[in-house]
Scaffold this motif. Structure first.
Motif, mmCIF file in Angstrom:
data_model
loop_
_atom_site.group_PDB
_atom_site.id
_atom_site.type_symbol
_atom_site.label_atom_id
_atom_site.label_comp_id
_atom_site.label_asym_id
_atom_site.label_seq_id
_atom_site.Cartn_x
_atom_site.Cartn_y
_atom_site.Cartn_z
ATOM 1 N N TYR A 40 0.826 -1.356 0.030
ATOM 2 C CA TYR A 40 -0.034 0.085 0.021
ATOM 3 C C TYR A 40 0.865 1.433 0.057
ATOM 4 C CZ TYR A 40 1.153 -0.025 4.821
ATOM 5 O OH TYR A 40 1.679 0.198 6.243
ATOM 6 N N ILE A 41 0.346 2.266 -0.382
ATOM 7 C CA ILE A 41 0.942 3.793 -0.055
ATOM 8 C C ILE A 41 0.731 4.316 1.297
ATOM 9 C CG2 ILE A 41 1.155 5.904 -1.047
ATOM 10 C CD1 ILE A 41 2.534 4.282 -2.956
ATOM 11 N N ASP A 42 1.643 4.623 1.829
ATOM 12 C CA ASP A 42 1.478 5.469 3.166
ATOM 13 C C ASP A 42 0.826 6.712 2.872
ATOM 14 O OD1 ASP A 42 1.904 6.935 5.350
ATOM 15 O OD2 ASP A 42 2.928 5.065 6.254
ATOM 16 N N ALA A 43 0.053 7.130 3.422
ATOM 17 C CA ALA A 43 -0.596 8.562 2.989
ATOM 18 C C ALA A 43 0.316 9.569 3.664
ATOM 19 C CB ALA A 43 -2.218 8.799 3.698
ATOM 20 N N LYS A 44 1.017 9.161 4.668
ATOM 21 C CA LYS A 44 1.809 10.244 5.072
ATOM 22 C C LYS A 44 3.097 10.541 4.310
ATOM 23 C CE LYS A 44 0.152 10.113 9.923
ATOM 24 N NZ LYS A 44 0.719 9.352 11.390
ATOM 25 N N SER A 45 3.708 9.355 4.085
ATOM 26 C CA SER A 45 4.984 9.529 3.353
ATOM 27 C C SER A 45 5.088 9.465 2.003
ATOM 28 C CB SER A 45 6.144 8.442 4.029
ATOM 29 O OG SER A 45 5.418 7.127 3.407
ATOM 30 N N GLY A 46 3.921 9.167 1.206
ATOM 31 C CA GLY A 46 3.789 9.082 -0.162
ATOM 32 C C GLY A 46 4.688 7.976 -0.774
ATOM 33 N N ARG A 47 4.984 7.004 0.095
ATOM 34 C CA ARG A 47 5.911 5.833 -0.263
ATOM 35 C C ARG A 47 5.138 4.586 -0.083
ATOM 36 N NH1 ARG A 47 11.201 8.662 2.541
ATOM 37 N NH2 ARG A 47 10.804 10.576 1.554
ATOM 38 N N ALA A 48 5.521 3.462 -0.779
ATOM 39 C CA ALA A 48 5.078 2.073 -0.682
ATOM 40 C C ALA A 48 5.611 1.388 0.649
ATOM 41 C CB ALA A 48 5.316 1.232 -1.794
ATOM 42 N N ASP A 49 4.558 0.764 1.356
ATOM 43 C CA ASP A 49 4.929 0.096 2.510
ATOM 44 C C ASP A 49 4.398 -1.474 2.527
ATOM 45 O OD1 ASP A 49 6.289 -0.309 4.749
ATOM 46 O OD2 ASP A 49 5.643 1.530 5.831
#
Lengths: 292, 229
Positions: free
Chosen positions: B124-133
């Motif tokens: 998923y994309i972490d909404a805070k960092s904008g990166r995949a996790d």
């Protein structure tokens, strides 16, 4: 936050980008076509068409890249695509291909700027032409491989069928856009040749798409998504009616008015866009392994 | 978190690893799962997973031709032939020396190619960092010889953690003894998360994977009522 990211990570920006990449590919081929076939256009005006084609190619691919950058969830980190290189990734190769492609097109335009439109000499040599063809091919094909890398998860994205289909869509829509913008410079002979090619292109599109459907959507969900799902209207109206049926009827008529030609080319471009829309979204909607 | 040992970024260039190397993973014994969501909650808390995304999620599945429910905990499968590794242009998904696949946040630009390529919907994309996790099998815990949070919190020992690459490891023995199999075996991704009593119909019912889908109306509804989407 988009809750559905895991299911439709590739949205409209990707669809538009794929269409623009195809247009860039087709426009470049159109440039090469007129570069070496002056007699196919009005005498003395072929370089004008070549230049227009190259401008279209550059603008289309740059606009597409801009869309991709804004579509990134961390757009400020786009530079990582140049610093890191994963040889297994189609996107990594695409980044380099696009960069070199734009440089080649700009260089070709600079060379064309050194001669007059009516000049008979060809400033773009065979080596540069070969590179233009090679990179235009790569631009036309690599987006299919980008989708194809997810084929385990998204079975509709079968790369070996998507590659020729995307290339054909790109060539067809690219020629159509150039023709749309430079129609007054085309001779009757050129228009007649293009009309016959249009008919053939529609036929090959239908065959390739049918093969893609047969090869990849045996599952009921896949077929449902494609023909009756959320994007079914795009398929039946955008692809079948506007992209295939209307231009086929128009191209079947031997003599066409200028308005009919413009309408046909617009239909081709919209049809190519619709087909990519259907493939991208239905491909993500049809989950892997259902029915196995 | 600052006192924890650094993550050993020892990603191998080859996506296909030799199976005689260390291969950390899990065996999930579906006969024992009671669907209590303790693993999901523990994971959410431990890894501060944002609302609407999951590293570990228990799917409730209706058995065909029966009114009985089955429970299916799902997480990143830490595939030995992981499609996310090939798809990412910046090599953000990386394989550690012990076989687990983690996402190097420093290299991620949110391209979503890994999300598209994963057949399990694990990223998923972490909404805070904008990166995949995604799930990293709690690297920060296992490097201190602790079990992943989901394993430690499971009240019925459904989830077991260990080294599948070592035939003498209790996990490898358990997997062999109970005929553990991977989810979506046909994909050929060679997952390191194996299931006991996994049945084929579950793959059809749980095809939407780990992240939320449009079918998850109740969860979406709850989120919307809380002002998030």
């Amino acid at each position: 936050m988009n809750t559905y990211d895991a299911f439709t990570p590739f949205g409209w920006p990707i669809v538009i980008y794929l269409t623009l990449a195809g247009l860039a590919c087709g426009a470049t081929f159109c440039a090469v076509f007129f570069l070496h076939s002056k007699e196919r256009a009005c005498e003395g005006q072929s370089y004008a068409i070549v230049k227009t084609s190259l401008y279209i190619a550059i603008m289309a691919i740059m606009l597409g890249v801009l869309l991709l950058v804004f579509d990134l969830k961390s757009s400020d980190r786009f530079y990582l695509n140049f610093l890191e290189f994963n040889p297994a990734s189609a996107i990594a190769w695409g980044t380099r291909i696009i960069t070199l492609f734009v440089m080649l097109c700009v260089f070709s335009l600079i060379l064309l700027g050194t001669v007059d439109d009516n000049d008979k000499s060809n400033p773009i040599g065979p080596i540069l032409t070969a590179f233009l063809i090679l990179f235009a091919l790569a631009i036309g094909i690599y987006p299919a491989q980008v989708l194809g890398q997810a084929t385990i998860a998204r079975p509709l994205w079968e790369p070996f069928l998507l590659m020729p289909l995307f290339l054909l869509l790109g060539l067809h829509s690219g020629f159509a856009l150039v023709q749309l913008l430079t129609s007054n410079k085309w001779t009757d002979k050129s228009l007649e040749q293009i009309r016959k090619l249009d008919l053939g292109a529609i036929g090959v599109q239908v065959v390739l798409f049918t093969l893609l459907v047969i090869a990849t959507t045996f599952s009921s969900t896949g077929k449902d998504q494609l023909f009756f799902g959320e994007f079914a209207l795009w398929f039946w109206i955008g692809v079948v009616f506007i992209g295939w049926a209307l231009p086929f009827i128009a191209s079947s008529t031997a003599s066409r008015s200028n308005n009919a030609i413009i309408l046909t080319q617009l239909c081709f471009i919209f049809g190519a866009f619709s087909l990519r829309t259907v493939i991208v979204f239905s491909g993500q909607g049809a989950q892997a392994f259902i029915g196995t | 978190m600052t006192n924890l040992p650094p993550i050993p970024w020892e990603g191998t260039k080859n996506k296909q690893r030799s199976l005689n190397k260390k291969r950390v993973g899990m065996v999930i014994d579906l006969r024992r799962c009671i669907g209590c969501h303790a693993c999901s909650v523990a994971c959410k808390t431990e890894n501060e997973v944002p609302l609407g995304s999951f590293r570990n999620r228990v799917r409730y599945l209706e058995q065909p031709e029966s009114e009985t429910l089955s429970f299916l905990p799902m997480l990143c499968m830490h595939c030995q032939d992981a499609p996310c590794l090939s798809a990412c242009p910046t090599q953000a998904p990386t394989r550690l020396a012990d076989g687990r696949v983690v996402i190097n946040q420093d290299k991620c630009c949110g391209m979503k190619a890994c999300i598209s390529a994963c057949p399990y919907g694990a990223i998923y994309i972490d909404a805070k960092s904008g990166r995949a996790d995604k799930c990293d099998l709690c690297t920060h815990r296992t490097s201190l010889d602790l079990e992943p949070a989901c394993v430690a919190s499971c009240p019925t020992d459904t989830l077991r953690y260990g080294d599948l690459g070592d035939p003498n490891d209790p996990l490898a023995k358990y997997a062999k003894e109970h005929n553990a199999k991977s989810f979506k075996e046909d994909a050929g991704t060679q997952p390191s998360i194996l299931y006991v009593k996994h049945e084929k119909w579950m793959e059809q019912s749980a095809a939407t994977g780990i992240q939320l889908s449009s079918e998850d109306d109740e969860i979406i509804y709850e989120q919307n009522n809380r002002g998030t989407s």
